[in-house]
Design a protein around this motif. Structure first.
Motif, PDB file in Angstrom:
ATOM      1  N   GLN A 182       1.123  -1.281   0.132  1.00 38.26           N
ATOM      2  CA  GLN A 182       0.043   0.125   0.013  1.00 38.26           C
ATOM      3  C   GLN A 182       0.922   1.293  -0.077  1.00 38.26           C
ATOM      4  O   GLN A 182       2.235   1.166   0.474  1.00 38.26           O
ATOM      5  CB  GLN A 182      -0.833  -0.106   1.307  1.00 38.26           C
ATOM      6  N   HIS A 183       0.123   2.275  -0.309  1.00 40.85           N
ATOM      7  CA  HIS A 183       1.342   3.754  -0.313  1.00 40.85           C
ATOM      8  C   HIS A 183       0.117   4.686  -0.028  1.00 40.85           C
ATOM      9  O   HIS A 183      -0.949   4.804  -0.582  1.00 40.85           O
ATOM     10  CB  HIS A 183       1.624   3.828  -1.888  1.00 40.85           C
ATOM     11  N   PRO A 184       0.632   5.551   0.764  1.00 41.91           N
ATOM     12  CA  PRO A 184      -0.349   6.732   1.286  1.00 41.91           C
ATOM     13  C   PRO A 184      -0.783   7.543   0.103  1.00 41.91           C
ATOM     14  O   PRO A 184      -1.989   8.049   0.223  1.00 41.91           O
ATOM     15  CB  PRO A 184       0.752   7.622   2.245  1.00 41.91           C
ATOM     16  N   ALA A 185      -0.044   7.545  -0.860  1.00 40.15           N
ATOM     17  CA  ALA A 185      -0.377   8.505  -1.900  1.00 40.15           C
ATOM     18  C   ALA A 185      -1.670   7.986  -2.836  1.00 40.15           C
ATOM     19  O   ALA A 185      -2.427   8.700  -3.562  1.00 40.15           O
ATOM     20  CB  ALA A 185       0.740   8.619  -2.961  1.00 40.15           C
ATOM     21  N   GLY A 186      -2.136   6.551  -2.502  1.00 43.82           N
ATOM     22  CA  GLY A 186      -3.303   6.034  -3.077  1.00 43.82           C
ATOM     23  C   GLY A 186      -2.844   4.817  -4.003  1.00 43.82           C
ATOM     24  O   GLY A 186      -1.788   4.361  -4.058  1.00 43.82           O
ATOM     25  N   PRO A 187      -4.101   4.090  -4.460  1.00 42.33           N
ATOM     26  CA  PRO A 187      -3.822   2.807  -5.050  1.00 42.33           C
ATOM     27  C   PRO A 187      -2.893   2.942  -6.136  1.00 42.33           C
ATOM     28  O   PRO A 187      -3.002   4.077  -6.939  1.00 42.33           O
ATOM     29  CB  PRO A 187      -4.863   2.491  -5.277  1.00 42.33           C
ATOM     30  N   GLY A 213       3.151   1.472  -9.313  1.00 42.34           N
ATOM     31  CA  GLY A 213       3.007   2.074  -7.827  1.00 42.34           C
ATOM     32  C   GLY A 213       3.817   3.353  -7.954  1.00 42.34           C
ATOM     33  O   GLY A 213       4.301   3.954  -8.895  1.00 42.34           O
ATOM     34  N   THR A 236      -6.981  -3.236  -6.802  1.00 42.03           N
ATOM     35  CA  THR A 236      -6.049  -1.915  -6.642  1.00 42.03           C
ATOM     36  C   THR A 236      -6.923  -1.061  -5.541  1.00 42.03           C
ATOM     37  O   THR A 236      -5.981  -0.384  -4.671  1.00 42.03           O
ATOM     38  CB  THR A 236      -6.178  -1.139  -7.949  1.00 42.03           C
ATOM     39  N   GLY A 237      -8.186  -0.736  -5.485  1.00 44.73           N
ATOM     40  CA  GLY A 237      -8.803   0.014  -4.473  1.00 44.73           C
ATOM     41  C   GLY A 237      -8.931  -0.490  -3.375  1.00 44.73           C
ATOM     42  O   GLY A 237      -8.489   0.048  -2.282  1.00 44.73           O
ATOM     43  N   GLU A 238      -9.315  -1.741  -3.126  1.00 47.65           N
ATOM     44  CA  GLU A 238      -9.366  -2.453  -1.714  1.00 47.65           C
ATOM     45  C   GLU A 238      -8.026  -2.668  -0.988  1.00 47.65           C
ATOM     46  O   GLU A 238      -7.696  -2.328   0.064  1.00 47.65           O
ATOM     47  CB  GLU A 238     -10.115  -3.707  -1.868  1.00 47.65           C
ATOM     48  N   TYR A 239      -7.166  -3.131  -1.990  1.00 50.06           N
ATOM     49  CA  TYR A 239      -5.795  -3.409  -1.609  1.00 50.06           C
ATOM     50  C   TYR A 239      -5.108  -3.890  -2.933  1.00 50.06           C
ATOM     51  O   TYR A 239      -5.657  -4.061  -4.007  1.00 50.06           O
ATOM     52  CB  TYR A 239      -5.668  -4.596  -0.711  1.00 50.06           C
TER      53      TYR A 239
END
Length: 287
Positions: A182-187, A213, A236-239
């Motif tokens: 995961q990345h704080p910037a988004g999926p 990513g 991508t959205g959920e994980y």
């Protein structure tokens, strides 16, 4: 039938590409049964050292880096977590199996060949021959070449299923699976040669599929006809995760004495690749 004797838990193996460490292969001895204990690669990194795997994340503790996991082999759960039961949904069952190391056929700095036995309830369900190699491509990209052969060594036919084949639409996961970080910037972004976005690529076969990513790109490609026919499972959205699905919409028969063989080659690259760059690296990895 004489069962192969499991060996002592091997020490972690560091996989190298042109001398650089790019992955660690571990056989954990601390996983509870409900996580379906099995060996996996983590961390996997780019040549520049950026991690591109996650293991035991809080959202799915049974997601273990890069490996082979199947949620339904003749009713046994080799994926971990709850089991999807038709007309009931996800249920906690005491049906988890484990993958146990039985020996190395080859163990080099840039790859290995390993024999495993898949057991559940103390009985052998499958045997596996797993081959993994790190292949140099460019100054900023390498490829992880993964082959697995699942063999039904019993006297009775069996089959491989998924939550989708048990009644949960779109959840045909099981087989090769890569959990990305995961990345704080988004999926991450996901795309193929002719489609883009999770909804457009999930559940569809494609010659290759890229997950891009923050500072890295993974490009997954089936390297055999059977593997290319398997749809991609994409989140991508959920994980962030990508898998090649053995049983997307129908159970995969595995008659007694027969094997299911799949090969996935994954380009691991530094930076954000575009469609043309991703395709070019796949062609280099699969000449």
């Amino acid at each position: 039938m004489t069962q192969p004797m499991p060996q002592p838990v091997p020490q972690p193996l560091v996989l190298r590409c042109d001398g650089r460490p790019v992955a660690r292969y571990v056989h954990p001895d601390d996983l509870p049964a409900r996580l379906s204990p099995r060996p996996y690669l983590h961390p996997v990194t780019t040549l520049g050292g950026t991690p591109v795997t996650e293991a035991r994340p809080a959202d799915h503790l049974h997601h273990l880096g890069v490996g082979v996991a199947v949620p339904d082999v003749a009713g046994h759960n080799f994926w971990g977590g709850r089991t999807y039961v038709r007309d009931r949904g996800p249920v906690e069952l005491d049906n988890h199996g484990e993958q146990r190391h039985t020996g190395w056929k080859l163990r080099d700095a840039d790859g290995f060949v390993e024999d495993l036995v898949w057991t559940a309830g103390g009985a052998e369900v499958l045997r596996e021959r797993r081959t993994v190699a790190a292949v140099p491509l460019t100054a900023s990209a390498w490829a992880l070449d993964t082959v697995f052969a699942l063999t039904n060594t019993g006297d009775e036919d069996l089959s491989i299923g998924s939550p989708a084949t048990n009644g949960r639409p779109g959840a045909g996961y099981g087989g090769f699976f890569w959990r990305a970080p995961q990345h704080p910037a988004g999926p991450p972004a996901v795309f193929t040669a002719d489609a883009e976005g999770e909804a457009a690529v999930h559940g569809r076969p494609a010659g290759w599929l890229a997950l891009r990513g923050a500072g890295w790109t993974l490009v997954f490609a089936g390297a055999t006809g059977d593997t290319r026919r398997d749809p991609w499972f994409v989140r991508t959205g959920e994980y962030p995760g990508v898998g090649s699905s053995l049983a997307w919409s129908a159970r995969l028969p595995l008659p007694a004495g027969e094997s299911a063989v799949r090969r996935v080659v994954t380009v691991v690259a530094d930076g954000a690749l575009d469609r043309a760059e991703a395709g070019a690296l796949v062609r280099k990895a699969l000449p």
